[in-house]
Write a protein that holds these residues in place. Structure first.
Motif, mmCIF file in Angstrom:
data_model
loop_
_atom_site.group_PDB
_atom_site.id
_atom_site.type_symbol
_atom_site.label_atom_id
_atom_site.label_comp_id
_atom_site.label_asym_id
_atom_site.label_seq_id
_atom_site.Cartn_x
_atom_site.Cartn_y
_atom_site.Cartn_z
ATOM 1 N N HIS A 267 0.884 -1.163 -0.128
ATOM 2 C CA HIS A 267 -0.141 0.045 0.075
ATOM 3 C C HIS A 267 0.919 1.416 0.004
ATOM 4 O O HIS A 267 2.192 1.218 0.235
ATOM 5 N N ASP A 269 0.881 5.067 1.656
ATOM 6 C CA ASP A 269 0.102 5.719 3.106
ATOM 7 C C ASP A 269 -0.581 7.027 2.779
ATOM 8 O O ASP A 269 -0.438 7.830 1.591
ATOM 9 N N HIS A 324 4.690 0.219 -0.031
ATOM 10 C CA HIS A 324 5.402 -0.899 0.893
ATOM 11 C C HIS A 324 4.679 -1.951 1.625
ATOM 12 O O HIS A 324 3.174 -1.750 1.408
ATOM 13 N N TRP A 340 1.643 9.222 10.476
ATOM 14 C CA TRP A 340 1.635 9.589 9.166
ATOM 15 C C TRP A 340 1.383 11.107 9.121
ATOM 16 O O TRP A 340 0.643 11.716 9.620
HETATM 17 FE FE LIG Z 1 1.961 2.161 5.615
#
Ligand SMILES: [Fe+2]
Ligand SMILES: O=C(O)CCC(=O)C(=O)O
Length: 367
Positions: A267, A269, A324, A340
């Motif tokens: 995925h 982020d 990643h 994040w």
């Molecule tokens: Fe991630």
């Protein structure tokens, strides 16, 4: 009097409706700004959250767009017929449940946070404040150099720059071992309290949202403001993607355990920059692998990060758009601290990292 009367007439006949409309629109805007502030505080930055990038692991694995059952059936007729009736219906019901979860998320998160604030008794109260002793000495040195570099308009000296294991992916020491051990212990204490914890994000099931535990004002925000933003500003690969303007965050601890979440699918982020630090426990495997930036992702792994070789407190600071995955753990339990990091400025220019659009962004400054 004539003027006053005229004024009164004008006011009652035409200004009042204007006033009423203005007041109503301000009322709505105030309501919207308030609603958005809560959504943003709980990690929702763009309306695409309610319809896009729905991650499903069963009955088929993938990310889907979902605008209700009828539209989904119409737009995915081929996929559904290839799956067969029962599996197709299962997929629709999983997506419908995810849609409901996302719609209810803010309200439930607000209630959990309030309850935790009122009922949770902290075991290591000092953790809620960002002390220098929570940070690794290398991280203190690195971020001091980054602040100097930023103030003098230069990039970090190449000898001070942490090693890049892939494009925009840096490996570095972040937290002290003491901090990692105390945080793991605190999270055990929290689990034992029986208080509710939200899902960290739409892909990880186990862990906690750190904002709900009250970590934002005196720990996460200073970490962002005083350390991570200046560091991201001094590393050109991060600065060029919003690193210099990081201004808010969504932060959580993810937990992998045999028989529960064991791995994380590939995925990117919902962040401009992500900090991911090994908090420890005993485990084997769980390596973080990178596949390149989302617009140029490759089928093969371009970088491979082994946690166990570097120990607790060690982390990776990477551009959010690097695709990643976390490989399965083979034993034990792994806890990672994930932040994040987000930039409103970057989003207003290049759009939401998930849908790349600017027209659905939720902004705090809606007034
Ligand atoms: Fe991630
Ligand atoms: O498990 C990990 O270390 C990766 C977590 C991750 O990529 C994420 O939460 O965005």
């Amino acid at each position: 009097t004539v003027v006053a009367n005229l004024c009164t007439i004008w006011q009652t006949r035409s200004l009042d409706p204007v006033r009423r409309a203005w007041a109503a629109s301000r009322g709505l805007a105030q309501h919207a700004a308030h609603a958005h502030a809560e959504e943003i505080a709980h990690g929702i930055d763009c309306r695409c959250f309610y319809t896009e990038n729905f991650y499903v692991s069963q009955p088929v694995e993938g990310h889907f767009t979902y605008n209700g059952p009828a539209e989904f059936r119409e737009e995915n007729a081929d996929l559904l017929s290839s799956l067969g009736d029962a599996t197709g219906e299962k997929l629709v019901s999983v997506l419908e449940a995810e849609s409901r979860r996302r719609r209810d998320l803010v309200q439930l998160a607000v209630a959990r946070k309030r309850r935790i604030g009122a009922e949770y008794s902290r075991k290591h109260g000092d953790l809620w404040r960002l002390h220098e002793r929570w940070l690794h000495p290398d991280f203190l040195r690195l971020t001091e150099a980054a602040r100097v570099a930023e103030a003098t308009g230069r990039s970090l000296d190449k000898f001070a720059t942490p090693p890049a294991i892939a494009e925009g992916v840096y490996a570095l020491q972040v937290f002290s071992q003491e901090f990692c051990a105390l945080l793991c212990d605190e999270l055990d204490h929290f689990s034992a309290s029986g208080l509710p914890a939200g899902r960290p994000n739409s892909m990880n099931n186990a862990g906690v949202l750190l904002d709900e535990l009250g970590f934002s004002p005196d720990f996460l925000e200073p970490l962002l403001r005083e350390y991570l933003r200046p560091l991201s500003s001094a590393l050109p690969a991060l600065a060029s993607l919003g690193g210099a303007h990081l201004d808010h965050h969504k932060s959580f601890v993810v937990r992998y355990k045999m028989g529960e979440d064991e791995e994380l699918a590939a995925h990117y982020d919902n962040s401009e920059v992500t900090l991911n630090v090994n908090l420890g426990r005993e485990f084997l495997g769980g390596e973080l692998v990178f596949y390149g930036p989302k617009e140029d992702r490759s089928a093969s792994v371009s970088a491979y990060h082994e946690w166990s070789r570097r120990g607790v407190g060690h982390g990776v600071l990477h551009i959010g758009r690097q695709v990643h995955a976390a490989l399965p753990i083979a034993h034990g339990e792994r806890l990672n601290f994930v932040m994040w990091l987000r930039s409103s400025t970057q989003r207003s220019i290049t759009g939401c990292p998930m849908c790349d659009q600017t027209d659905r962004l939720l902004t705090r400054n809606i007034m």
